[in-house]
Structures are given as structure tokens and as C-alpha cells.
Design a protein around this motif. Structure first.
Motif, PDB file in Angstrom:
ATOM      1  N   LYS A 123       0.833  -1.207   0.000  1.00 58.75           N
ATOM      2  CA  LYS A 123       0.000   0.000   0.000  1.00 58.75           C
ATOM      3  C   LYS A 123       0.868   1.257   0.000  1.00 58.75           C
ATOM      4  CE  LYS A 123      -4.244   1.383   0.136  1.00 58.75           C
ATOM      5  NZ  LYS A 123      -5.030   1.245  -1.089  1.00 58.75           N
ATOM      6  N   LEU A 124       1.933   1.247   0.799  1.00 55.83           N
ATOM      7  CA  LEU A 124       2.824   2.407   0.849  1.00 55.83           C
ATOM      8  C   LEU A 124       3.540   2.614  -0.481  1.00 55.83           C
ATOM      9  CD1 LEU A 124       4.212   1.988   4.453  1.00 55.83           C
ATOM     10  CD2 LEU A 124       2.721   3.823   3.624  1.00 55.83           C
ATOM     11  N   SER A 125       3.866   1.552  -1.174  1.00 53.28           N
ATOM     12  CA  SER A 125       4.476   1.675  -2.502  1.00 53.28           C
ATOM     13  C   SER A 125       3.503   2.324  -3.486  1.00 53.28           C
ATOM     14  CB  SER A 125       4.906   0.306  -3.026  1.00 53.28           C
ATOM     15  OG  SER A 125       5.947  -0.222  -2.253  1.00 53.28           O
ATOM     16  N   GLU A 126       2.252   1.920  -3.414  1.00 54.40           N
ATOM     17  CA  GLU A 126       1.224   2.531  -4.265  1.00 54.40           C
ATOM     18  C   GLU A 126       1.082   4.022  -3.955  1.00 54.40           C
ATOM     19  OE1 GLU A 126      -2.441   0.406  -3.731  1.00 54.40           O
ATOM     20  OE2 GLU A 126      -1.541  -1.497  -4.317  1.00 54.40           O
ATOM     21  N   ILE A 127       1.100   4.361  -2.682  1.00 59.89           N
ATOM     22  CA  ILE A 127       0.977   5.756  -2.268  1.00 59.89           C
ATOM     23  C   ILE A 127       2.159   6.566  -2.783  1.00 59.89           C
ATOM     24  CG2 ILE A 127       0.987   7.296  -0.259  1.00 59.89           C
ATOM     25  CD1 ILE A 127      -0.627   5.073   1.198  1.00 59.89           C
ATOM     26  N   GLU A 128       3.355   5.989  -2.711  1.00 63.33           N
ATOM     27  CA  GLU A 128       4.543   6.684  -3.208  1.00 63.33           C
ATOM     28  C   GLU A 128       4.410   7.011  -4.694  1.00 63.33           C
ATOM     29  OE1 GLU A 128       9.386   6.152  -3.482  1.00 63.33           O
ATOM     30  OE2 GLU A 128       8.159   4.414  -2.995  1.00 63.33           O
ATOM     31  N   ILE A 129       3.917   6.073  -5.469  1.00 61.31           N
ATOM     32  CA  ILE A 129       3.724   6.301  -6.906  1.00 61.31           C
ATOM     33  C   ILE A 129       2.716   7.423  -7.135  1.00 61.31           C
ATOM     34  CG2 ILE A 129       2.797   5.272  -9.024  1.00 61.31           C
ATOM     35  CD1 ILE A 129       4.015   2.575  -7.947  1.00 61.31           C
ATOM     36  N   GLU A 130       1.628   7.385  -6.382  1.00 60.17           N
ATOM     37  CA  GLU A 130       0.604   8.427  -6.516  1.00 60.17           C
ATOM     38  C   GLU A 130       1.157   9.800  -6.139  1.00 60.17           C
ATOM     39  OE1 GLU A 130      -2.526   8.408  -7.746  1.00 60.17           O
ATOM     40  OE2 GLU A 130      -2.134   6.350  -8.364  1.00 60.17           O
ATOM     41  N   LEU A 131       1.953   9.858  -5.084  1.00 59.03           N
ATOM     42  CA  LEU A 131       2.546  11.137  -4.675  1.00 59.03           C
ATOM     43  C   LEU A 131       3.493  11.674  -5.746  1.00 59.03           C
ATOM     44  CD1 LEU A 131       3.212  10.528  -0.880  1.00 59.03           C
ATOM     45  CD2 LEU A 131       1.616  12.191  -1.883  1.00 59.03           C
ATOM     46  N   GLN A 132       4.235  10.800  -6.384  1.00 62.48           N
ATOM     47  CA  GLN A 132       5.117  11.236  -7.466  1.00 62.48           C
ATOM     48  C   GLN A 132       4.309  11.792  -8.633  1.00 62.48           C
ATOM     49  OE1 GLN A 132       7.488   7.751  -8.244  1.00 62.48           O
ATOM     50  NE2 GLN A 132       8.877   8.157  -6.542  1.00 62.48           N
ATOM     51  N   THR A 133       3.191  11.158  -8.916  1.00 63.09           N
ATOM     52  CA  THR A 133       2.301  11.645  -9.976  1.00 63.09           C
ATOM     53  C   THR A 133       1.744  13.019  -9.621  1.00 63.09           C
ATOM     54  OG1 THR A 133       1.690   9.377 -10.563  1.00 63.09           O
ATOM     55  CG2 THR A 133       0.202  11.122 -11.289  1.00 63.09           C
ATOM     56  N   LEU A 134       1.315  13.172  -8.366  1.00 67.73           N
ATOM     57  CA  LEU A 134       0.797  14.467  -7.920  1.00 67.73           C
ATOM     58  C   LEU A 134       1.876  15.541  -7.992  1.00 67.73           C
ATOM     59  CD1 LEU A 134      -1.414  13.498  -4.847  1.00 67.73           C
ATOM     60  CD2 LEU A 134      -2.165  14.156  -7.131  1.00 67.73           C
ATOM     61  N   ALA A 135       3.096  15.191  -7.625  1.00 64.66           N
ATOM     62  CA  ALA A 135       4.199  16.153  -7.703  1.00 64.66           C
ATOM     63  C   ALA A 135       4.413  16.610  -9.140  1.00 64.66           C
ATOM     64  CB  ALA A 135       5.478  15.539  -7.141  1.00 64.66           C
ATOM     65  N   GLY A 136       4.290  15.710 -10.081  1.00 65.90           N
ATOM     66  CA  GLY A 136       4.404  16.074 -11.491  1.00 65.90           C
ATOM     67  C   GLY A 136       3.296  17.014 -11.920  1.00 65.90           C
ATOM     68  N   ARG A 137       2.091  16.765 -11.452  1.00 64.24           N
ATOM     69  CA  ARG A 137       0.966  17.644 -11.783  1.00 64.24           C
ATOM     70  C   ARG A 137       1.174  19.038 -11.202  1.00 64.24           C
ATOM     71  NH1 ARG A 137      -3.992  14.116  -9.925  1.00 64.24           N
ATOM     72  NH2 ARG A 137      -5.143  16.047 -10.308  1.00 64.24           N
ATOM     73  N   VAL A 138       1.679  19.098  -9.963  1.00 66.32           N
ATOM     74  CA  VAL A 138       1.952  20.386  -9.328  1.00 66.32           C
ATOM     75  C   VAL A 138       3.033  21.126 -10.114  1.00 66.32           C
ATOM     76  CG1 VAL A 138       2.910  21.494  -7.256  1.00 66.32           C
ATOM     77  CG2 VAL A 138       1.186  19.710  -7.029  1.00 66.32           C
ATOM     78  N   ALA A 139       4.067  20.434 -10.516  1.00 68.59           N
ATOM     79  CA  ALA A 139       5.142  21.051 -11.291  1.00 68.59           C
ATOM     80  C   ALA A 139       4.616  21.609 -12.616  1.00 68.59           C
ATOM     81  CB  ALA A 139       6.273  20.053 -11.545  1.00 68.59           C
ATOM     82  N   TYR A 140       3.692  20.871 -13.232  1.00 69.48           N
ATOM     83  CA  TYR A 140       3.108  21.339 -14.487  1.00 69.48           C
ATOM     84  C   TYR A 140       2.321  22.626 -14.272  1.00 69.48           C
ATOM     85  CZ  TYR A 140       0.279  21.533 -18.689  1.00 69.48           C
ATOM     86  OH  TYR A 140      -0.350  21.952 -19.845  1.00 69.48           O
ATOM     87  N   ILE A 141       1.523  22.647 -13.215  1.00 66.32           N
ATOM     88  CA  ILE A 141       0.751  23.864 -12.906  1.00 66.32           C
ATOM     89  C   ILE A 141       1.701  25.021 -12.636  1.00 66.32           C
ATOM     90  CG2 ILE A 141      -0.766  24.961 -11.202  1.00 66.32           C
ATOM     91  CD1 ILE A 141      -2.110  22.220 -10.839  1.00 66.32           C
ATOM     92  N   LYS A 142       2.721  24.767 -11.835  1.00 63.79           N
ATOM     93  CA  LYS A 142       3.684  25.823 -11.492  1.00 63.79           C
ATOM     94  C   LYS A 142       4.366  26.377 -12.735  1.00 63.79           C
ATOM     95  CE  LYS A 142       7.552  26.681  -8.397  1.00 63.79           C
ATOM     96  NZ  LYS A 142       8.500  26.091  -7.456  1.00 63.79           N
ATOM     97  N   SER A 143       4.709  25.527 -13.673  1.00 63.93           N
ATOM     98  CA  SER A 143       5.386  25.988 -14.889  1.00 63.93           C
ATOM     99  C   SER A 143       4.434  26.752 -15.815  1.00 63.93           C
ATOM    100  CB  SER A 143       5.987  24.803 -15.645  1.00 63.93           C
ATOM    101  OG  SER A 143       4.973  24.005 -16.238  1.00 63.93           O
TER     102      SER A 143
END
Length: 64
Positions: free
Chosen positions: A42-62
Motif C-alpha cells: 500500500k505504501l508503494s502505491e501511495i509513493e507512486i501516486e505522490l510522485q504523480t501528484l508532484a508532477g501535476r503540481v510542477a506542471y501547474i507551477k510551470s
């Protein structure tokens, strides 16, 4: 990226973060019940999701 699209994406991010917080709570329960392999998965799945969210945030920021 227009303001309405940014606002919509931020709302989606907040919803997804709320879901991840609930998943973390489930992981804590698995650990408390000594279901370590299940918690680890479950924690591995959460880590993947957090990385995806970080990418989305970076896209918005850019886009700002």
C-alpha cells in the motif's frame, strides 16, 4: 493554461491528496495488525501516486 483550468486541476489535486491521506490511515492499520507485506504494498502505491501528484503540481507551477 487558463485560470479556470488551473483552479480545476487544484481542486482535483486536493481530492486526490485527501484520498491518499485515507490510504495512509489504512497502511497504519495494516502495520498495527502486523500485516507488514500488505502495508508495504500500500505504501508503494501511495509513493507512486505522490510522485504523480508532484508532477501535476510542477506542471501547474510551470504554467503560471
Amino acid at each position: 493554461m487558463d485560470k479556470q483550468l488551473i483552479f480545476s486541476e487544484i481542486e482535483s489535486l486536493i481530492f486526490d491528496l485527501d484520498t491518499l491521506v485515507k490510504s495512509l490511515a489504512n497502511s497504519r492499520e495494516y502495520i498495527a495488525q502486523n500485516e507488514i507485506p500488505r502495508a508495504n504494498s500500500k505504501l508503494s502505491e501511495i509513493e507512486i501516486e505522490l510522485q504523480t501528484l508532484a508532477g501535476r503540481v510542477a506542471y501547474i507551477k510551470s504554467s503560471i
